[in-house]
Scaffold this motif. Structure first.
Motif, PDB file in Angstrom:
ATOM      1  N   UNK A  36       0.840  -1.204   0.000  1.00  0.00           N
ATOM      2  CA  UNK A  36       0.000   0.000   0.000  1.00  0.00           C
ATOM      3  C   UNK A  36       0.868   1.245   0.000  1.00  0.00           C
ATOM      4  N   UNK A  37       0.364   2.283  -0.651  1.00  0.00           N
ATOM      5  CA  UNK A  37       1.043   3.576  -0.670  1.00  0.00           C
ATOM      6  C   UNK A  37       0.162   4.594   0.039  1.00  0.00           C
ATOM      7  N   UNK A  38       0.794   5.557   0.672  1.00  0.00           N
ATOM      8  CA  UNK A  38       0.084   6.616   1.378  1.00  0.00           C
ATOM      9  C   UNK A  38      -0.759   7.428   0.401  1.00  0.00           C
ATOM     10  N   UNK A  39      -1.966   7.719   0.778  1.00  0.00           N
ATOM     11  CA  UNK A  39      -2.873   8.487  -0.068  1.00  0.00           C
ATOM     12  C   UNK A  39      -2.485   9.964  -0.135  1.00  0.00           C
ATOM     13  N   UNK A  40      -1.582  10.390   0.698  1.00  0.00           N
ATOM     14  CA  UNK A  40      -1.194  11.800   0.758  1.00  0.00           C
ATOM     15  C   UNK A  40       0.131  12.083   0.043  1.00  0.00           C
ATOM     16  N   UNK A  41       0.656  11.119  -0.687  1.00  0.00           N
ATOM     17  CA  UNK A  41       1.933  11.295  -1.381  1.00  0.00           C
ATOM     18  C   UNK A  41       1.922  12.525  -2.282  1.00  0.00           C
ATOM     19  N   UNK A  42       0.894  12.722  -3.046  1.00  0.00           N
ATOM     20  CA  UNK A  42       0.846  13.810  -4.023  1.00  0.00           C
ATOM     21  C   UNK A  42       0.917  15.192  -3.373  1.00  0.00           C
TER      22      UNK A  42
END
Length: 73
Positions: A2-8
Motif C-alpha cells: 500500500x502507498x500513502x494516499x497523501x503522497x501527491x
C-alpha cells in the motif's frame, strides 16, 4: 504494498525522491507503513502539518525551504 494516499500533496515526498540518502524514509513510510507517519496522522486528523516535521515525529533543524534546490523554489 500500500502507498500513502497523501503522497501527491506531501512536500517531504518530493524531497525524499530527490535525495537518495532519504529514499529509505520514503520506502518505509510513504510506500510502506504510512499509518505510523506522524505527518499522515496530523493531516488525517485535519491538523496543520509543520513543513519540517519528519515521519518519525522529529523536526528538521533546517527549514525544508533551505533543503530544496534553487531551481525548485
Amino acid at each position: 504494498m500500500a502507498r500513502c494516499s497523501r503522497i501527491a500533496s506531501c512536500p517531504l515526498f518530493a524531497q525524499f525522491a530527490m535525495k537518495s540518502s532519504l529514499r529509505v524514509w520514503q520506502g518505509y513510510y510513504c510506500e510502506g507503513d504510512f499509518a505510523r507517519c506522524e505527518r499522515f496522522k496530523l493531516a488525517s486528523a485535519g491538523a496543520a502539518v509543520p513543513v519540517n516535521l519528519l515521519p518519525n515525529g522529529k523536526s528538521l533543524a533546517v527549514p525544508l525551504e533551505q533543503l530544496e534546490p534553487k531551481h525548485m523554489q
